[in-house]
Design a protein around this motif. Structure first.
Motif: not given
Length: 148
Positions: A31-36, A49-59, A66-71
């Motif tokens: 989920s990110v800004i601009g996508c309801s 799948r094996s999940f290593e982790g994620s990071s988010t960038t907040l506005g 979130n402005l961005a999410i990386t998984c």
């Protein structure tokens, strides 16, 4: 004898700490800004799948999202099948366009998918990277659209 007891105690403490450490849970959607409408995570489309982790960038205003999410996903056995299935779902069901198609013959080149954002002047971009033969990363972000 004291040394053995001390080592045993240290081992027990380390094991109990490891048992109490929470495991990383993969998201079910991105989920990110601009996508309801949240975008389903790859694991919702292709399975666990094996999940290593994620990071988010907040506005500037975190309440807006979130402005961005990386998984990052690891220990993947069939990257080609996963990515073909996921990209097809994103294009067919979620309005993405494959602007940089994924090429199974050059998997580390990755792929880029885009779709219009609900924020004027921005575009949603999904970037899929394949760092090696058993993992991939997915980044969804809302970015300023450049004039062409």
């Amino acid at each position: 004898m004291k040394k053995i007891i001390g080592l045993a105690l240290a081992a027990v403490l380390m094991l109990s700490f490891a048992a109490c450490t929470p495991s990383v849970t993969a998201p079910t959607s991105y989920s990110v800004i601009g996508c309801s409408e949240p975008i389903p995570a790859i694991t919702e489309v292709v399975g666990s799948r094996s999940f290593e982790g994620s990071s988010t960038t907040l506005g500037a205003d975190p309440e807006k999202g979130n402005l961005a999410i990386t998984c990052s996903y690891t220990d993947v056995t069939d990257i080609e099948k996963d990515l073909q299935t996921y990209i097809k779902k994103m294009v067919d069901s979620y309005g993405f366009t494959e602007t940089t198609p994924w090429n199974p013959e050059k998997p580390t080149d990755g792929a880029v998918l885009t779709k219009p954002s609900e924020v004027e002047g921005e575009v949603l971009t999904m970037t899929i990277t394949v760092p090696d033969s058993t993992s991939y990363n997915i980044r969804l972000e809302s970015i300023q659209q450049t004039a062409s």
